[in-house]
Design an enzyme around this catalytic site. Sequence first.
Site, PDB file in Angstrom:
ATOM      1  N   LYS A 232       0.816  -1.210   0.000  1.00 24.84           N
ATOM      2  CA  LYS A 232       0.000   0.000   0.000  1.00 24.84           C
ATOM      3  C   LYS A 232       0.852   1.262   0.000  1.00 24.84           C
ATOM      4  O   LYS A 232       2.046   1.239   0.288  1.00 24.84           O
ATOM      5  CB  LYS A 232      -0.982  -0.027   1.170  1.00 24.84           C
ATOM      6  CG  LYS A 232      -2.052  -1.103   0.969  1.00 24.84           C
ATOM      7  CD  LYS A 232      -3.109  -1.120   2.034  1.00 24.84           C
ATOM      8  CE  LYS A 232      -4.159  -2.193   1.710  1.00 24.84           C
ATOM      9  NZ  LYS A 232      -5.182  -2.292   2.765  1.00 24.84           N
ATOM     10  N   ARG A 275      -2.056 -10.448   5.883  1.00 26.06           N
ATOM     11  CA  ARG A 275      -2.480 -10.523   4.483  1.00 26.06           C
ATOM     12  C   ARG A 275      -1.365  -9.954   3.603  1.00 26.06           C
ATOM     13  O   ARG A 275      -0.900  -8.838   3.820  1.00 26.06           O
ATOM     14  CB  ARG A 275      -3.770  -9.721   4.302  1.00 26.06           C
ATOM     15  CG  ARG A 275      -4.385  -9.767   2.907  1.00 26.06           C
ATOM     16  CD  ARG A 275      -5.689  -8.972   2.913  1.00 26.06           C
ATOM     17  NE  ARG A 275      -6.379  -9.028   1.626  1.00 26.06           N
ATOM     18  CZ  ARG A 275      -6.192  -8.164   0.642  1.00 26.06           C
ATOM     19  NH1 ARG A 275      -5.336  -7.151   0.781  1.00 26.06           N
ATOM     20  NH2 ARG A 275      -6.860  -8.288  -0.498  1.00 26.06           N
TER      21      ARG A 275
END
Length: 298
Positions: A232, A275
């Site tokens: 991200k 994750r």
Amino acid sequence: MSLFQPLPAYTVTSRDKVLDLSQPNIMGILNVTPDSFSDGGQFNGIDKAVAHCQQMIKAGATIIDIGGESTRPNADAVATDEEIQRVIPIVQAIRDHCGDSIWLSIDTSNPAVMQAAFEVGADIWNDVRALKRAGAAAMAAQLDIPVMLMHMRGEPTTMNNLAQYDDVISEVHIELKACIDEVTSMGVKREKIIIDPGFGFAKNYEHHCVLLSQLKNLQTLELPMMFGISRKRFLAEVLTKTGVQGLTTTQPPERDTVGTAAGIFALQQGASIIRTHNVTMMQQAVALWSQLSAYDKY
């Protein structure tokens, strides 16, 4: 205080399966979208998706998270029929080729998509909108499967404008608790809930720094936690703001090392599920963490 605190002794069940969350679990990401920010379009075909899934399982993933709708900022909405066409054949093929032991999570906010995925073998509902769409909480209660409730404000098209906090940890805690209370009042069992702090959603750089450094405070919600920060923008900002190797910009895969470090920080603070796009790298880091944890008693 020990650096290696044991993970909380949680489990979740789906049908007759039990997932032990007192040990680290790695969730491998499988996007079957044309427009995801990191790997959109790479695994759309069934053969490519199954092969990638098999690679992640071999590398150490215990959960595969399958997504048919991008939730990157300003992502376009996907029609129900289109999302079903993307996701369901992949779920079926993975079950056929990879067996029943691997846990399959569906990254969707659409109750019709989740119902269809459940019918062909999905185990977990991973919902970035935390069951806020019409009929979602009722569907989760009906299916009686684990649900991941993520903290977000607004929608992917509006969330960046809502990243305003006086105390990000306190407010994320309060808003997650309100969400938990709401869905349990609608029939979702508390023991089926996994929380997700929502890295990358309605938070800026400073919010992410505070949230990651104080993640342990969310343990007072007394629920298992999933941590998802892989590739991200925050990770790119860490590298560019600190001038690592003179970087001024990064491509998503170049963020895997710092993302893996963040995953270990989250594990240290009670996150049971990490994750990631890069299962191999994360598994190697978790292996070291697990070994050091075992020796920390001496």
